[in-house]
Design a protein around this motif. Structure first.
Motif, short mmCIF file in Angstrom:
data_model
loop_
_atom_site.label_atom_id
_atom_site.label_comp_id
_atom_site.label_asym_id
_atom_site.label_seq_id
_atom_site.Cartn_x
_atom_site.Cartn_y
_atom_site.Cartn_z
N PHE A 31 0.82 -1.22 0.00
CA PHE A 31 0.00 0.00 0.00
C PHE A 31 0.85 1.27 0.00
O PHE A 31 0.32 2.37 0.05
N LEU A 32 2.18 1.10 -0.05
CA LEU A 32 3.07 2.26 -0.02
C LEU A 32 3.31 2.80 -1.43
O LEU A 32 3.52 2.02 -2.36
N PRO A 33 3.29 4.12 -1.57
CA PRO A 33 3.66 4.71 -2.86
C PRO A 33 5.10 4.30 -3.19
O PRO A 33 5.98 4.36 -2.33
N ASP A 45 11.10 3.76 -2.41
CA ASP A 45 11.32 5.18 -2.17
C ASP A 45 10.43 5.68 -1.03
O ASP A 45 9.51 6.47 -1.23
N ASN A 46 10.72 5.17 0.17
CA ASN A 46 9.97 5.57 1.36
C ASN A 46 10.91 5.48 2.56
O ASN A 46 11.48 4.42 2.84
N GLU A 47 11.07 6.59 3.27
CA GLU A 47 12.03 6.65 4.37
C GLU A 47 11.69 5.66 5.49
O GLU A 47 12.58 5.01 6.05
N SER A 48 10.41 5.51 5.80
CA SER A 48 10.01 4.61 6.89
C SER A 48 10.34 3.16 6.57
O SER A 48 10.78 2.41 7.46
N PRO A 502 19.94 15.23 20.39
CA PRO A 502 21.18 15.90 20.00
C PRO A 502 22.13 15.01 19.19
O PRO A 502 23.30 15.33 19.04
N TYR A 503 21.64 13.87 18.72
CA TYR A 503 22.47 12.93 17.98
C TYR A 503 21.94 12.72 16.57
O TYR A 503 20.79 13.05 16.26
N LYS A 504 22.78 12.11 15.76
CA LYS A 504 22.29 11.59 14.49
C LYS A 504 21.38 10.41 14.83
O LYS A 504 21.73 9.57 15.66
N TYR A 505 20.21 10.34 14.21
CA TYR A 505 19.27 9.28 14.61
C TYR A 505 18.33 8.93 13.46
O TYR A 505 18.21 9.66 12.48
N TYR A 506 17.67 7.80 13.62
CA TYR A 506 16.53 7.46 12.77
C TYR A 506 15.51 6.71 13.61
O TYR A 506 15.85 6.15 14.66
N VAL A 507 14.27 6.75 13.17
CA VAL A 507 13.18 6.10 13.89
C VAL A 507 12.58 5.03 12.97
O VAL A 507 12.34 5.29 11.79
N ALA A 508 12.34 3.84 13.52
CA ALA A 508 11.83 2.73 12.70
C ALA A 508 10.72 2.00 13.43
O ALA A 508 10.62 2.04 14.65
N GLY A 509 9.89 1.33 12.65
CA GLY A 509 8.78 0.56 13.21
C GLY A 509 7.63 0.51 12.22
O GLY A 509 7.48 1.41 11.38
N SER A 510 6.82 -0.53 12.29
CA SER A 510 5.70 -0.66 11.35
C SER A 510 4.68 0.46 11.52
O SER A 510 3.96 0.81 10.58
N ALA A 511 4.62 1.04 12.73
CA ALA A 511 3.68 2.14 12.98
C ALA A 511 3.97 3.32 12.04
O ALA A 511 3.04 4.01 11.58
N LEU A 512 5.24 3.56 11.76
CA LEU A 512 5.61 4.67 10.86
C LEU A 512 5.23 4.36 9.42
O LEU A 512 4.84 5.27 8.66
N ILE A 513 5.33 3.09 9.04
CA ILE A 513 4.95 2.69 7.69
C ILE A 513 3.45 2.90 7.48
O ILE A 513 3.02 3.46 6.47
N TRP A 514 2.65 2.48 8.47
CA TRP A 514 1.20 2.67 8.37
C TRP A 514 0.82 4.14 8.42
O TRP A 514 -0.16 4.56 7.80
N ASN A 515 1.59 4.93 9.13
CA ASN A 515 1.35 6.37 9.17
C ASN A 515 1.50 6.97 7.77
O ASN A 515 0.69 7.80 7.34
N ASP A 516 2.51 6.52 7.03
CA ASP A 516 2.71 6.99 5.66
C ASP A 516 1.58 6.52 4.75
O ASP A 516 1.14 7.25 3.86
N ILE A 517 1.13 5.28 4.96
CA ILE A 517 0.03 4.75 4.16
C ILE A 517 -1.23 5.58 4.38
O ILE A 517 -1.94 5.94 3.43
#
Length: 681
Positions: A31-33, A45-48, A502-517
């Protein structure tokens, strides 16, 4: 004879392709673009999605699964503590498990030393005061959670039954929760959607069509074409090594339910005219254009930047075209020995009169005027849990997670440095953790913050549990357990992290994928309705070359589309990846009825007579559709129930408008047209 041999050859080849190459994919990434089959997650082509893949690579783990265990006597006793220890130990010995976090092995940090919360073989209530353990044992001590993390690239779904066997050895009352479990249950239901539901739909439609036509042969002919077209269509997608997904698995149901109506209209026209060649000439055009306008509704999905929508629209369209070609190819052979002696049931169809029609039209208009007050309450929400009803195993497990642990599911904050973390970094990380926990979006966080990270890194070399938090001396992850509100407001959490990290970071999880959807659902819905409306309007105008008839045909689908959203509000159905397709589908379905009525009125010049002529097959087709989709109301998946409910009520609105109000509109438009011409003269 040659025609039948070619047909039989294609039919056999299609069946072979389905049995050899058939597969189903249940992942949410369809379901992701930007999603394309065959691409790795890193190529999407999706950051999450990229972050989700990066997390797995950085920490060398895969899917997570929660084992929720209940004991009336609680876990602060020797007997259940022993069971918990033994279960944790058995699961850890499985080669497909990477890490286990449970009350039995959760680290108790005292100074710089690490132990557990078990003393004298009894789990201590002291664990309740450790906020990091808040997602492992309920405050009353009766629910416990074991968090399993599978090894990287392991198909977790294959091992669910084996995990259940381990759990059953020690505990009777338990639930499994997590993406692998949801994926497994979804897969089972999609198999039903392929093999079981269509059979039940077939029997219901067959029975009702026999009731209407009084001919078993005709009833079989009506469902024969959509069955074969379904097989041909599905074999095409498998031929190109593409699986069916959560949406495209409904091809069978859509083609059977929608396609069966064309044969019904054909026979009812044949009964009236009694001559095959004349019938063919009379009915070909409305059937072809009914099919094309339905196809227009489905092809509107091609303008949506989501792969699964495009596939569903294209495949159903191909199936409907094949369906009509089969009807026209074999109808002569079917009807030539069919003597229409018994009059098809007409259900007492007649024009109800101007007063009733006008009254209903006014009621519809009033509801349309106040509809914005209702529609504004529709929630745009889609996730894999929303696929399931509250009384399902998944629904019950989620309810326990939310009620007793106040969290939905975790996301992961990965912090990185160019140099190793030092002891002073603990203070900065503690500030991040405390800030998050003071929001209404986070239930708790999980990271052994009280031990300096350099020491924690050294401990992790010999402690697999601590390794879960630490990838290297310069990369760590914090587990953020979301509340329900947090899950629904992911962007707020991301904004907070942006301000306080204050650090370089990224956030991951299926919740973020569904948020994009979810962000793309509304855009997809608007695009599909606009393009479907434009295509259908253009086609209808080309067919009839009359604004009067075009408007009479378009108005019913406009009201049907509007009422689709009203029913969403009434039944508290979210606008999600499944329900977002119903508007365009209803536009394509209801336009069929309007075209048949308008086409007959064009010949008879009498809306009243046209209702009597084509009303019975329209009503029979509508009831057949309702019976077919009603089968999905018994599905254990909420997404299929929601689609069925909306389409059933949408068809009812379409039938009411077409059979009662559209004739009235045609009459009034005719009068207006006459007055206008008289005025010009």
């Amino acid at each position: 004879m040659k025609k039948f041999i070619i047909f039989l050859a294609f039919f056999i080849i299609s069946l072979v392709i389905i049995f050899i190459k058939g597969s189903i994919y249940t992942g949410p990434d369809v379901f992701l673009p930007g999603f394309k089959y065959g691409k790795s997650l890193n190529e999407i082509d999706n950051e999450s999605v990229k972050n989700f893949a990066k997390l797995s690579k950085d920490f060398n783990d895969g899917n997570s699964l929660f084992v929720i265990i209940y004991s009336y006597n609680g876990f602060f006793n020797k007997e259940n503590t022993k069971k918990l220890l033994n279960l944790t130990s058995e699961l850890l010995n499985e080669p497909y498990i990477s890490t286990i976090i449970s009350p039995a092995n959760f680290p108790k940090i005292v100074g710089f030393s690490i132990t557990t919360y078990i003393k004298d073989n009894v789990l201590q209530k002291e664990i309740l005061s450790d906020k990091n353990a808040g997602n492992l044992i309920s405050k009353d001590g009766k629910y416990s959670i074991i968090n399993l993390t599978f090894k990287q690239n392991v198909d977790a779904r294959k091992y669910i039954t084996k995990i259940e066997k381990h759990v059953k050895k020690f505990f009777e009352n338990y639930y499994l929760f997590g993406e692998p479990v949801i994926d497994s249950e979804l897969f089972k239901e999609l198999l039903k959607q392929m093999y079981i539901y269509p059979v039940i739909m077939l029997l219901l439609i067959l029975f009702f069509f026999y009731f209407q036509t009084k001919s078993l042969k005709v009833a079989f002919f009506s469902v024969f074409a959509p069955i074969v077209s379904s097989i041909f269509t599905v074999s095409i997608i498998f031929l190109f090594n593409r699986p069916l997904n959560t949406l495209t698995v409904m091809i069978f149901s859509f083609l059977l339910i929608i396609g069966s109506g064309y044969g019904l209209h054909y026979y009812n026209a044949y009964f009236r005219i009694k001559d095959f060649e004349k019938t063919k000439k009379h009915i070909q055009i409305p059937i072809i254009f009914s099919m094309l306008t339905t196809v227009a509704g489905f092809l509107s999905f091609l303008f949506v930047n989501i792969e699964s929508f495009k596939e569903l629209g294209l495949l159903v369209s191909i199936g409907l075209i094949i369906n009509v070609l089969l009807i026209f190819s074999f109808s002569k052979e079917i009807f030539k020995n069919t003597s229409p002696k018994k009059r098809p049931t007409n259900f007492g169809i007649k024009y109800f009169g101007d007063k009733i029609s006008f009254t209903l039209l006014i009621i519809f208009i009033v509801i349309a005027i106040i509809s914005p007050l209702l529609i504004k309450n529709i929630s745009i929400k889609s996730d894999m849990i929303s696929y399931f009803s509250k009384d399902s195993k998944i629904g019950k497990a989620y309810n326990i997670m939310e009620q007793f642990f106040n969290f939905r599911e975790p996301i992961f904050l990965v912090l990185e440095k160019n140099s190793p973390f030092i002891a002073s970094d603990n203070k900065k990380i503690k500030n991040i953790v405390e800030t998050l926990e003071n929001t209404e979006y986070v239930s708790n966080t999980n990271f052994p913050i009280d031990i300096p990270i350099p020491i924690l890194y050294n401990y992790s070399k010999n402690n697999p549990l601590l390794k879960y938090y630490i990838s290297s001396n310069s990369k760590i992850r914090i587990i953020i357990n979301l509340t329900k509100k947090g899950y629904e407001n992911i962007d707020e959490i991301l904004n907070i992290l942006k301000k306080i990290t204050p650090y370089k970071y990224y956030v991951a999880g299926s919740a973020l994928i569904w948020n994009d959807i979810n962000k793309n659902i509304l855009n997809a819905q608007i695009k599909s309705i606009i393009f479907a409306g434009i295509l259908i309007f253009a086609m209808v105008f080309i067919i009839f070359k009359s604004i009067r008839i075009t408007l009479s045909v378009i108005i019913p689908i406009g009201f049907t589309t509007l009422f689709n959203f009203i029913f969403m509000t009434i039944f508290k159905i979210n606008l999600d990846v499944s329900t977002s397709i119903t508007s365009s589908i209803l536009m394509g379905l209801v336009i069929d009825y309007s075209i048949h009525l308008a086409n007959d009125e064009k010949n008879t010049k009498s809306p009243e007579k046209s209702v009597i002529n084509v009303g019975p097959p329209i009503l029979a087709n509508g009831i057949g559709l309702i019976l077919g989709f009603s089968v999905l109301l018994f599905s254990s998946l909420k997404l299929f129930k929601s689609i069925a409910l909306l389409i059933i009520f949408g068809i009812l609105i379409g039938l009411i408008f077409t059979l009662i109000i559209q004739p009235f509109i045609l009459k009034k438009f005719t009068l207006i047209n006459k007055h206008y011409r008289g005025f010009k003269k």
